[in-house]
Scaffold this active site. Structure first.
Site, PDB file in Angstrom:
ATOM      1  N   GLU A 174       0.842  -1.199   0.000  1.00  0.00           N
ATOM      2  CA  GLU A 174       0.000   0.000   0.000  1.00  0.00           C
ATOM      3  C   GLU A 174       0.882   1.256   0.000  1.00  0.00           C
ATOM      4  OE1 GLU A 174      -2.813   0.142   3.206  1.00  0.00           O
ATOM      5  OE2 GLU A 174      -3.929   1.800   2.317  1.00  0.00           O
ATOM      6  N   GLY A 203      -8.353   5.224   7.075  1.00  0.00           N
ATOM      7  CA  GLY A 203      -9.200   5.131   8.247  1.00  0.00           C
ATOM      8  C   GLY A 203      -8.598   4.197   9.293  1.00  0.00           C
ATOM      9  N   ALA A 204      -7.957   3.114   8.809  1.00  0.00           N
ATOM     10  CA  ALA A 204      -7.438   2.116   9.750  1.00  0.00           C
ATOM     11  C   ALA A 204      -5.917   1.999   9.754  1.00  0.00           C
ATOM     12  CB  ALA A 204      -8.056   0.753   9.445  1.00  0.00           C
ATOM     13  N   SER A 205      -5.253   2.464   8.700  1.00  0.00           N
ATOM     14  CA  SER A 205      -3.781   2.422   8.717  1.00  0.00           C
ATOM     15  C   SER A 205      -3.217   3.691   8.091  1.00  0.00           C
ATOM     16  CB  SER A 205      -3.266   1.190   7.955  1.00  0.00           C
ATOM     17  OG  SER A 205      -3.387   1.379   6.569  1.00  0.00           O
ATOM     18  N   THR A 206      -1.945   3.903   8.344  1.00  0.00           N
ATOM     19  CA  THR A 206      -1.280   5.070   7.746  1.00  0.00           C
ATOM     20  C   THR A 206       0.078   4.637   7.220  1.00  0.00           C
ATOM     21  OG1 THR A 206      -0.706   7.388   8.086  1.00  0.00           O
ATOM     22  CG2 THR A 206      -0.251   5.935   9.928  1.00  0.00           C
ATOM     23  N   GLN A 207       0.491   5.230   6.089  1.00  0.00           N
ATOM     24  CA  GLN A 207       1.734   4.832   5.443  1.00  0.00           C
ATOM     25  C   GLN A 207       2.671   6.024   5.254  1.00  0.00           C
ATOM     26  OE1 GLN A 207      -1.021   2.194   5.405  1.00  0.00           O
ATOM     27  NE2 GLN A 207      -1.420   3.659   3.801  1.00  0.00           N
TER      28      GLN A 207
HETATM   29  N1  LIG Z   1     -14.536  14.839   3.751  1.00  0.00           N
HETATM   30  C1  LIG Z   1     -13.984  14.161   4.739  1.00  0.00           C
HETATM   31  N2  LIG Z   1     -13.666  14.762   5.889  1.00  0.00           N
HETATM   32  C2  LIG Z   1     -13.080  14.086   6.888  1.00  0.00           C
HETATM   33  N3  LIG Z   1     -12.780  12.801   6.844  1.00  0.00           N
HETATM   34  C3  LIG Z   1     -13.056  12.150   5.708  1.00  0.00           C
HETATM   35  C4  LIG Z   1     -13.672  12.781   4.602  1.00  0.00           C
HETATM   36  N4  LIG Z   1     -13.825  11.865   3.621  1.00  0.00           N
HETATM   37  C5  LIG Z   1     -13.337  10.707   4.096  1.00  0.00           C
HETATM   38  N5  LIG Z   1     -12.884  10.868   5.353  1.00  0.00           N
HETATM   39  C6  LIG Z   1     -12.253   9.885   6.241  1.00  0.00           C
HETATM   40  O1  LIG Z   1     -10.884   9.877   5.950  1.00  0.00           O
HETATM   41  C7  LIG Z   1     -10.337   8.609   6.268  1.00  0.00           C
HETATM   42  C8  LIG Z   1      -9.499   8.118   5.140  1.00  0.00           C
HETATM   43  O2  LIG Z   1     -10.297   7.815   4.058  1.00  0.00           O
HETATM   44  P1  LIG Z   1      -9.785   6.778   2.982  1.00  0.00           P
HETATM   45  O3  LIG Z   1     -10.905   6.527   2.054  1.00  0.00           O
HETATM   46  O4  LIG Z   1      -8.502   7.226   2.449  1.00  0.00           O
HETATM   47  O5  LIG Z   1      -9.515   5.543   3.942  1.00  0.00           O
HETATM   48  P2  LIG Z   1      -9.778   4.009   3.730  1.00  0.00           P
HETATM   49  O6  LIG Z   1      -9.263   3.621   2.395  1.00  0.00           O
HETATM   50  O7  LIG Z   1     -11.197   3.717   3.996  1.00  0.00           O
HETATM   51  O8  LIG Z   1      -8.897   3.420   4.905  1.00  0.00           O
HETATM   52  P3  LIG Z   1      -7.681   2.396   4.870  1.00  0.00           P
HETATM   53  O9  LIG Z   1      -6.775   2.850   3.776  1.00  0.00           O
HETATM   54  O10 LIG Z   1      -7.072   2.531   6.214  1.00  0.00           O
HETATM   55  O11 LIG Z   1      -8.271   1.050   4.605  1.00  0.00           O
HETATM   56  C9  LIG Z   1     -11.510   7.729   6.643  1.00  0.00           C
HETATM   57  O12 LIG Z   1     -11.576   7.688   8.035  1.00  0.00           O
HETATM   58  C10 LIG Z   1     -12.703   8.464   6.091  1.00  0.00           C
HETATM   59  O13 LIG Z   1     -13.870   8.233   6.845  1.00  0.00           O
END
Ligand SMILES: Nc1ncnc2c1ncn2[C@@H]1O[C@H](COP(=O)(O)OP(=O)(O)OP(=O)(O)O)[C@@H](O)[C@H]1O
Length: 500
Positions: A174, A203-207
């Protein structure tokens, strides 16, 4: 007068021949240039397509990429044609009802059917990559995770695309593919330019991924990814922190504050006057916190806000372990990390949060940004709701925590300082394509980035026409000179020389 006469005597065929050569020459030039121009005109552009589904922890998104069909051999520029946000939560949230994970994708897949021309459907590769949400579900309940994948596979195979499989990406993949995407879109790889680091907050991990100076990959081989792209070698440092995406980090922060099982907490990371009732079971229903669940606790607790940035930072600091480090340098939790180096692109939640807070300007110092977030956190919840009536209330309530988390993660977790922080750009997309791992993933699976050959772009249209014109002119001059040099043996013209 006599010299002219002499010329005429010596070159009796001089005038007609010159005219003929000139006329033929002009016709030849016009014809060649016209043919060159017409032939080289770009034909109606045909595209090929690829589809990647990003099954994230919070939601799933579908991306359609396209590239010129005639440049299939690694040289065409790939761009995002369309994206579709799947309604509802991420596929891992359907563990109890796996079929729904499959059906949730239908709408976006139907959109993809419309977006990709029908005659290309069968040859269009379709991939699904799942990230931290499914990583966590897989750790917690492998059977449930397999069932979700089964349902998703079944649903995707119903569509007329060339289905290439669904799998969980490792955190390292990732991070590395996010880095490839950013540098590919910025044209840094092809040109062999200094690369940009990638910061991804899910939402659950950071890189975090970047190419460090003087990097000894043997210190922690699991953090190293070696690439050879367009003939250039890269030793990439990358690390993915599971549970440190913004949703799971918030869970950990709340778990830290409710570890003794109280009936109410006053949270410095939420606005003053904020108050909701939360359920203990729901909060602790994640492998990131489940082991810390208090033995004795009521069913619910009252979560109220205090809006204190410095105290919020204290809570967030408690999520990081800075004590043990067996390497020359660490970020946190005993993970090796060389000093951050060069410019960075920060995307996903880094962008969502900083964009909401109006802090993506780039000219603002770390101090200004910190003060702004501190001030924002201390603003009462009622006032915040009045100023932003149209913003999703869950996001709105969490921007104080998220902003503070981002600043603490970057400065104390990854060790960005005032100077290096100023080299972070908060970005959503580059040249119309979203920043994220999906494009890098597809580039890799379709072998669209050559390891060795350096791309030499074909001559542009204008250059091609100019070169053909110059060659024709030179040929014309050469032929004329050639003919003139043999004029003495040229057969005489019909007219006898007139001796006056
Ligand atoms: N407009 C917004 N304002 C604030 N937070 C947001 C907004 N849109 C999305 N998010 C949040 O930002 C975070 C990152 O979103 P992203 O879609 O990149 O993560 P993900 O792909 O679901 O997570 P992971 O990569 O960890 O599996 C999530 O917690 C999501 O709920």
């Amino acid at each position: 007068m006599s010299a002219q006469r002499e010329m005429k005597e010596k070159n009796p065929w001089h005038k007609p021949l010159t005219i003929i050569i000139t006329v033929i020459g002009v016709i030849a030039i016009v014809a060649l240039v016209t043919v060159a121009g017409l032939q080289n005109r770009p034909v109606f552009q045909k595209y090929k397509y690829g589809i990647v589904l990003d099954a994230g922890s919070s939601h799933t998104a579908l991306y359609i990429y396209k590239w010129p069909a005639e440049k299939d051999n690694n040289t065409g520029r790939i761009e995002q044609k369309h994206s579709c946000k799947v309604k509802g939560k991420g596929i891992s949230s359907y563990a109890a009802v796996p079929e729904k994970a499959g059906t949730s994708l239908t709408e976006c897949m139907q959109e993809a059917e419309m977006q990709v021309p029908a005659w290309r459907h069968q040859e269009t590769p379709l991939y699904l990559g799942a990230t931290a949400g499914m990583r966590l579900l897989n750790m917690e309940n492998k059977v449930a995770s397999d069932k979700v994948f089964e349902a998703v596979e079944k649903a995707l195979q119903r569509f007329p695309f060339s289905y290439q499989g669904a799998r969980i990406l490792s955190g390292q993949e990732e991070g590395a593919f996010g880095w490839v995407t950013v540098n590919y879109l910025d044209d840094r790889l092809k040109q062999g330019l200094q690369t940009t680091g990638a910061l991804d907050l899910g939402g659950a991990s950071t890189q975090i991924s970047f190419v460090p100076h003087e990097y000894d990959i043997s210190e922690s081989p699991s953090n190293a990814v070696a690439f050879q792209l367009y003939g250039n070698y890269y030793n990439l440092y990358t690390h993915s922190f599971l549970c440190y995406g913004k949703d799971q980090a918030l869970r950990m922060a709340l778990a830290h504050q409710t570890r003794s099982g109280p009936i109410a907490i006053s949270d410095p990371c939420f606005h003053p006057d904020y108050s909701v009732t939360r359920n203990y079971n729901t909060l602790y229903d994640s492998p990131c916190v489940s082991e810390r669940k208090p033995k004795v606790a009521p069913l619910n607790f009252t979560h109220t806000g205090e809006g204190n940035f410095l105290q919020c930072q204290e809570v967030i600091r408690s999520l990081f372990n800075f004590k043990s480090c067996k390497y020359s340098k660490c970020s946190f939790n005993g993970i090796f990390q060389p000093p951050v180096q060069g410019s960075f692109g920060a995307f996903s939640a880094y962008y969502f949060v900083m964009n909401f807070l109006n802090l993506t300007d780039g000219s603002m110092s770390l101090e200004t940004i910190t003060n702004y977030v501190a001030n924002y956190c201390s603003t009462p919840w009622d006032q915040i709701k009045k100023v932003y009536p149209d913003i999703n209330e869950k996001y709105l309530a969490e921007y104080c925590f998220s902003g503070t988390y981002i600043l603490t993660l970057l400065t104390e977790g990854y060790n960005f300082n005032t100077e290096t922080f100023s080299k972070i750009k908060f970005i959503k997309e580059i040249k119309g394509s979203d920043a994220g791992w999906t494009l890098g993933y597809m580039l890799n699976l379709t072998n669209m980035i050559p390891a060795e050959t350096k791309d030499s772009p074909p001559l542009p249209h204008a250059g091609y026409v100019s070169i053909v014109t110059v060659i024709v002119l030179l040929l014309f001059i050469l032929v004329t000179l050639f003919i003139l040099s043999f004029r003495s043996i040229w057969p005489k013209c019909s007219k006898e020389p007139q001796i006056v």
